[in-house]
Design a protein around this motif. Sequence first.
Motif, PDB file in Angstrom:
ATOM      1  N   LEU A  20       0.913  -1.014  -0.006  1.00 50.91           N
ATOM      2  CA  LEU A  20       0.045   0.017   0.070  1.00 50.91           C
ATOM      3  C   LEU A  20       0.778   1.319  -0.155  1.00 50.91           C
ATOM      4  O   LEU A  20       2.060   1.376   0.619  1.00 50.91           O
ATOM      5  CB  LEU A  20      -0.959   0.034   1.255  1.00 50.91           C
ATOM      6  N   VAL A  21       0.415   2.448  -0.858  1.00 51.39           N
ATOM      7  CA  VAL A  21       1.255   3.356  -0.664  1.00 51.39           C
ATOM      8  C   VAL A  21       0.335   4.740  -0.775  1.00 51.39           C
ATOM      9  O   VAL A  21      -0.881   4.837  -1.679  1.00 51.39           O
ATOM     10  CB  VAL A  21       1.741   3.700  -2.345  1.00 51.39           C
ATOM     11  N   ILE A  22       0.478   5.483   0.212  1.00 51.71           N
ATOM     12  CA  ILE A  22      -0.363   6.740   0.556  1.00 51.71           C
ATOM     13  C   ILE A  22      -0.097   8.021  -0.548  1.00 51.71           C
ATOM     14  O   ILE A  22       1.000   8.154  -0.915  1.00 51.71           O
ATOM     15  CB  ILE A  22      -0.142   7.330   1.939  1.00 51.71           C
ATOM     16  N   THR A  23      -1.290   8.405  -1.218  1.00 50.21           N
ATOM     17  CA  THR A  23      -0.861   9.164  -2.166  1.00 50.21           C
ATOM     18  C   THR A  23      -1.779  10.313  -2.155  1.00 50.21           C
ATOM     19  O   THR A  23      -2.677  10.686  -1.177  1.00 50.21           O
ATOM     20  CB  THR A  23      -1.346   8.581  -3.655  1.00 50.21           C
ATOM     21  N   ASP A  24      -1.804  11.432  -3.334  1.00 52.26           N
ATOM     22  CA  ASP A  24      -2.714  12.499  -3.315  1.00 52.26           C
ATOM     23  C   ASP A  24      -2.550  13.675  -2.041  1.00 52.26           C
ATOM     24  O   ASP A  24      -3.345  13.470  -0.905  1.00 52.26           O
ATOM     25  CB  ASP A  24      -4.148  12.106  -3.451  1.00 52.26           C
ATOM     26  N   PHE A  25      -1.590  14.383  -1.902  1.00 52.83           N
ATOM     27  CA  PHE A  25      -1.261  15.260  -0.862  1.00 52.83           C
ATOM     28  C   PHE A  25      -1.936  16.771  -0.932  1.00 52.83           C
ATOM     29  O   PHE A  25      -1.474  17.849  -0.621  1.00 52.83           O
ATOM     30  CB  PHE A  25       0.299  15.375  -0.729  1.00 52.83           C
ATOM     31  N   GLY A  26      -3.053  16.815  -1.838  1.00 51.62           N
ATOM     32  CA  GLY A  26      -3.732  18.184  -2.249  1.00 51.62           C
ATOM     33  C   GLY A  26      -4.018  18.788  -1.110  1.00 51.62           C
ATOM     34  O   GLY A  26      -4.190  20.145  -0.917  1.00 51.62           O
ATOM     35  N   CYS A  27      -4.449  18.090   0.076  1.00 49.74           N
ATOM     36  CA  CYS A  27      -5.118  18.750   1.369  1.00 49.74           C
ATOM     37  C   CYS A  27      -4.185  18.649   2.280  1.00 49.74           C
ATOM     38  O   CYS A  27      -4.644  18.887   3.489  1.00 49.74           O
ATOM     39  CB  CYS A  27      -6.451  17.796   1.672  1.00 49.74           C
ATOM     40  N   CYS A  28      -2.739  18.168   2.213  1.00 45.31           N
ATOM     41  CA  CYS A  28      -2.167  18.211   3.397  1.00 45.31           C
ATOM     42  C   CYS A  28      -1.985  19.395   4.205  1.00 45.31           C
ATOM     43  O   CYS A  28      -1.834  20.437   3.536  1.00 45.31           O
ATOM     44  CB  CYS A  28      -0.701  17.329   2.960  1.00 45.31           C
ATOM     45  N   LEU A  29      -1.478  19.270   5.479  1.00 42.00           N
ATOM     46  CA  LEU A  29      -0.894  20.097   6.242  1.00 42.00           C
ATOM     47  C   LEU A  29       0.435  19.968   6.322  1.00 42.00           C
ATOM     48  O   LEU A  29       0.816  18.853   6.866  1.00 42.00           O
ATOM     49  CB  LEU A  29      -1.782  20.370   7.640  1.00 42.00           C
ATOM     50  N   ALA A  30       1.117  20.805   6.034  1.00 37.58           N
ATOM     51  CA  ALA A  30       2.849  20.794   6.040  1.00 37.58           C
ATOM     52  C   ALA A  30       3.559  22.157   6.413  1.00 37.58           C
ATOM     53  O   ALA A  30       3.386  23.044   5.585  1.00 37.58           O
ATOM     54  CB  ALA A  30       3.193  20.313   4.689  1.00 37.58           C
ATOM     55  N   GLN A  31       3.976  22.156   7.652  1.00 33.96           N
ATOM     56  CA  GLN A  31       4.715  23.278   8.181  1.00 33.96           C
ATOM     57  C   GLN A  31       5.948  22.849   8.566  1.00 33.96           C
ATOM     58  O   GLN A  31       6.365  21.681   9.138  1.00 33.96           O
ATOM     59  CB  GLN A  31       3.825  23.675   9.347  1.00 33.96           C
ATOM     60  N   ARG A  32       6.951  23.990   8.379  1.00 29.82           N
ATOM     61  CA  ARG A  32       8.209  23.735   8.625  1.00 29.82           C
ATOM     62  C   ARG A  32       8.518  23.419  10.145  1.00 29.82           C
ATOM     63  O   ARG A  32       9.386  22.863  10.561  1.00 29.82           O
ATOM     64  CB  ARG A  32       9.079  24.982   8.126  1.00 29.82           C
ATOM     65  N   ASN A  33       7.770  24.077  11.020  1.00 28.89           N
ATOM     66  CA  ASN A  33       7.914  23.803  12.336  1.00 28.89           C
ATOM     67  C   ASN A  33       7.653  22.449  12.946  1.00 28.89           C
ATOM     68  O   ASN A  33       7.848  22.016  14.032  1.00 28.89           O
ATOM     69  CB  ASN A  33       7.443  24.862  13.235  1.00 28.89           C
ATOM     70  N   ALA A  34       6.764  21.582  12.137  1.00 25.51           N
ATOM     71  CA  ALA A  34       6.388  20.199  12.186  1.00 25.51           C
ATOM     72  C   ALA A  34       5.667  20.151  13.446  1.00 25.51           C
ATOM     73  O   ALA A  34       5.605  19.155  14.108  1.00 25.51           O
ATOM     74  CB  ALA A  34       7.790  19.247  12.436  1.00 25.51           C
ATOM     75  N   SER A  35       4.757  21.052  13.880  1.00 23.59           N
ATOM     76  CA  SER A  35       4.152  20.907  15.285  1.00 23.59           C
ATOM     77  C   SER A  35       2.755  20.340  14.673  1.00 23.59           C
ATOM     78  O   SER A  35       2.091  19.578  15.940  1.00 23.59           O
ATOM     79  CB  SER A  35       3.572  22.412  15.622  1.00 23.59           C
ATOM     80  N   LEU A  36       2.204  20.188  13.460  1.00 23.12           N
ATOM     81  CA  LEU A  36       1.122  19.836  13.141  1.00 23.12           C
ATOM     82  C   LEU A  36      -0.290  20.446  13.744  1.00 23.12           C
ATOM     83  O   LEU A  36      -1.339  19.522  14.025  1.00 23.12           O
ATOM     84  CB  LEU A  36       0.989  18.080  13.512  1.00 23.12           C
ATOM     85  N   GLU A  37      -0.017  21.644  14.309  1.00 25.42           N
ATOM     86  CA  GLU A  37      -1.061  22.382  14.907  1.00 25.42           C
ATOM     87  C   GLU A  37      -1.448  23.463  13.824  1.00 25.42           C
ATOM     88  O   GLU A  37      -0.609  24.311  13.330  1.00 25.42           O
ATOM     89  CB  GLU A  37      -0.855  23.152  16.251  1.00 25.42           C
ATOM     90  N   LEU A  38      -2.725  23.588  13.797  1.00 21.34           N
ATOM     91  CA  LEU A  38      -3.229  24.734  12.408  1.00 21.34           C
ATOM     92  C   LEU A  38      -4.018  25.812  13.378  1.00 21.34           C
ATOM     93  O   LEU A  38      -5.127  25.320  13.773  1.00 21.34           O
ATOM     94  CB  LEU A  38      -3.988  23.996  11.567  1.00 21.34           C
ATOM     95  N   PRO A  39      -3.672  26.957  13.384  1.00 19.57           N
ATOM     96  CA  PRO A  39      -4.435  28.004  13.811  1.00 19.57           C
ATOM     97  C   PRO A  39      -5.675  28.022  13.331  1.00 19.57           C
ATOM     98  O   PRO A  39      -6.038  28.162  11.979  1.00 19.57           O
ATOM     99  CB  PRO A  39      -3.780  29.309  14.000  1.00 19.57           C
ATOM    100  N   PHE A  40      -6.940  27.956  14.070  1.00 22.34           N
ATOM    101  CA  PHE A  40      -8.315  27.860  13.502  1.00 22.34           C
ATOM    102  C   PHE A  40      -9.044  29.128  14.029  1.00 22.34           C
ATOM    103  O   PHE A  40     -10.101  28.934  14.620  1.00 22.34           O
ATOM    104  CB  PHE A  40      -8.858  26.710  13.878  1.00 22.34           C
ATOM    105  N   ASN A  41      -8.613  30.298  13.766  1.00 21.56           N
ATOM    106  CA  ASN A  41      -9.213  31.347  14.009  1.00 21.56           C
ATOM    107  C   ASN A  41     -10.425  31.951  13.039  1.00 21.56           C
ATOM    108  O   ASN A  41     -11.130  33.273  13.388  1.00 21.56           O
ATOM    109  CB  ASN A  41      -8.050  32.779  14.159  1.00 21.56           C
ATOM    110  N   SER A  42     -10.672  31.341  12.292  1.00 21.58           N
ATOM    111  CA  SER A  42     -11.759  31.870  11.049  1.00 21.58           C
ATOM    112  C   SER A  42     -12.371  30.441  10.506  1.00 21.58           C
ATOM    113  O   SER A  42     -11.569  29.609  10.305  1.00 21.58           O
ATOM    114  CB  SER A  42     -11.315  32.617  10.308  1.00 21.58           C
ATOM    115  N   ALA A  43     -13.557  30.435  10.164  1.00 22.31           N
ATOM    116  CA  ALA A  43     -14.328  29.458   9.577  1.00 22.31           C
ATOM    117  C   ALA A  43     -13.680  29.137   7.976  1.00 22.31           C
ATOM    118  O   ALA A  43     -13.927  28.143   7.432  1.00 22.31           O
ATOM    119  CB  ALA A  43     -15.899  29.530   9.434  1.00 22.31           C
ATOM    120  N   TRP A  44     -12.978  30.203   7.667  1.00 20.61           N
ATOM    121  CA  TRP A  44     -12.450  30.077   6.332  1.00 20.61           C
ATOM    122  C   TRP A  44     -11.400  29.019   6.446  1.00 20.61           C
ATOM    123  O   TRP A  44     -10.671  28.635   4.805  1.00 20.61           O
ATOM    124  CB  TRP A  44     -12.224  31.463   5.523  1.00 20.61           C
ATOM    125  N   VAL A  45     -10.778  28.800   7.399  1.00 17.95           N
ATOM    126  CA  VAL A  45      -9.408  28.174   7.255  1.00 17.95           C
ATOM    127  C   VAL A  45      -9.965  26.500   6.966  1.00 17.95           C
ATOM    128  O   VAL A  45     -10.898  26.044   7.582  1.00 17.95           O
ATOM    129  CB  VAL A  45      -8.428  28.188   8.755  1.00 17.95           C
TER     130      VAL A  45
END
Length: 572
Positions: free
Chosen positions: A367-392
């Motif tokens: 098995l191989v994971i593909t399609d990274f169009g929706c991925c979250l990738a940040q250089r600080n590697a925290s895997l935390e996304l600020p969610f200050n707006s419904a548009w995020v």
Amino acid sequence: MSVRHAIGRGLEYGRSFLQMGLLKIGGRVAAKLRADRLRVGHSVRTAQPQAFLPSRYRYYRTSLRGLAAQLQSASFRRRLTGGSPRNRVLCLAFGLGVGFIEEQLEDDRKSAATCQEIQAVFRRKRFQSTMKPFPSGYKLEDYIIGNQIGKGSNAVVYEAAPQCSTLKDKDSNCSLVQLREDEGEGERTRSVMCCSLRNFPLAIKMLWNFGAGSSSEEILKSMSHELVPAGPLAVELEKEHIVHDGQFGVLPKRVSAHPNVIRVYRAFTADVPLLPGAQDEYPDVLPARLNPAGLGNNRTLFLVMKNYPCTLRQYLEASTPGRRQGSLMLLQLLEGVDHLCKQGVAHRDLKSDNVLMEFDSDGCPRLVITDFGCCLAQRNASLELPFNSAWVSKGGNASLMAPEVATAVPGCGAVIDYSKADAWAVGAISYEIFGKLNPFYRGVGLESRKYEERHLPTLPPADVQLVIRLLLRRNPSKRPSARVAADMLHLSIWGGKALANRDSTGMKKLADWLLCQSAGVLLKGCRGPSGNSVEVELQRSFLSNLDLEDLRSAMGFLLYGWGQRPAHVLSV
């Protein structure tokens, strides 16, 4: 054994003596010890083990500041000077208690050192792709385009083969390409349909381009998250700097190669061509020069990858894997997710359509994971996304969003933690692997926003059932990470019942088993093609990620699960 556990053991010894009615005796002993310390001065405060004590206790002077040695020495000294029998027993018991703790800590240090040595050996053996390298391939004209093999909400995928001039060794592929160019229309279609993966080893993914403009710079910046699994030579050197200012501000370091994560060999921009089936399959995304009613831009991004026979969904629609094969498939997904998490990437759109499949020489699915169009990738590697707006954007596929993501409410200071979200999605996909309906798909029954764990369907394999139920815990703090869940399956498949004990003897057996596993995998790697089988790749991945605390957590989950008595979970 952790420091917290060691302190807990010491408290247990103290509590047991208090419950025996020795509170007053302990107070008198403590007062007497203080008096002795004041009377004899500095020499007693630095008391060393006497010669008649076992030599293994002599390292306490540095590890536990001589506490065990002081207590045991005081006990023997009182025995010789006529101290109270109860006082002597109390001192000796506390000394031995601290000694046992230190002995177990020393065993843990040895086990941790063994894990680190094994990890160092297997991390040097990096994953090597089986694809032959080709020197160019940065233009669409470098490829022969075949049939459409997939279409999603933001891209279409075609099978492809490199032109003769781009191949390293010019062989029978050249004659095939020339034959196809000379054929008539009817014969051309028939020959394309009959081509095997050997003739079309590559796949080209064409992204939809609605709002990124038609300049290469804007396209690469806007779609930079698609390049997270790209290889070091995927983009031409003169354009490499462009993608470092992508959609999320700065493109993170790209993930290294892994057998369960797709690899992008080439990425380039080109004019959108009129490919087979375009007018019928996706007319709206074509540019106006190809379709007057089209909404797309003239140029877009193309990704070149390996061509795989099918997706996981297509495979599961035709067959149901056996118990062992299913466990290996689940394990591969966890290994892939763990690899991404450690490099600061959350996929955020895991589903059976976004997992590709092939088979090794033994017929085991890879098995191989593909399609990274929706991925979250940040250089600080925290895997935390600020969610200050419904548009995020919270990611794709709302049905397979982890509870902490699906129930997140935007606001000042709100943050979504994705560190265990993909592991939750793997737990949901596992039902499909074992022949069940995914309980979180619409119309099936459960919603990730409000389901109760007791309503989760059961699965026949008891060991896999335990792992899946742990992965689908609503509270992420009680959910194992992908690494711990993968270790559970590794121990379940290859560990055997001999590793079921968590005492010091069990840890020694675990270290011995790890050494045997390492030797076996190294020998298999020397035998040629068998060293590239799915099982060997999984064992290599396990050994290259060894961590004593993760192993301890995995064994703890296996033995105690939901707080019940140990079950027969080591029986795959």
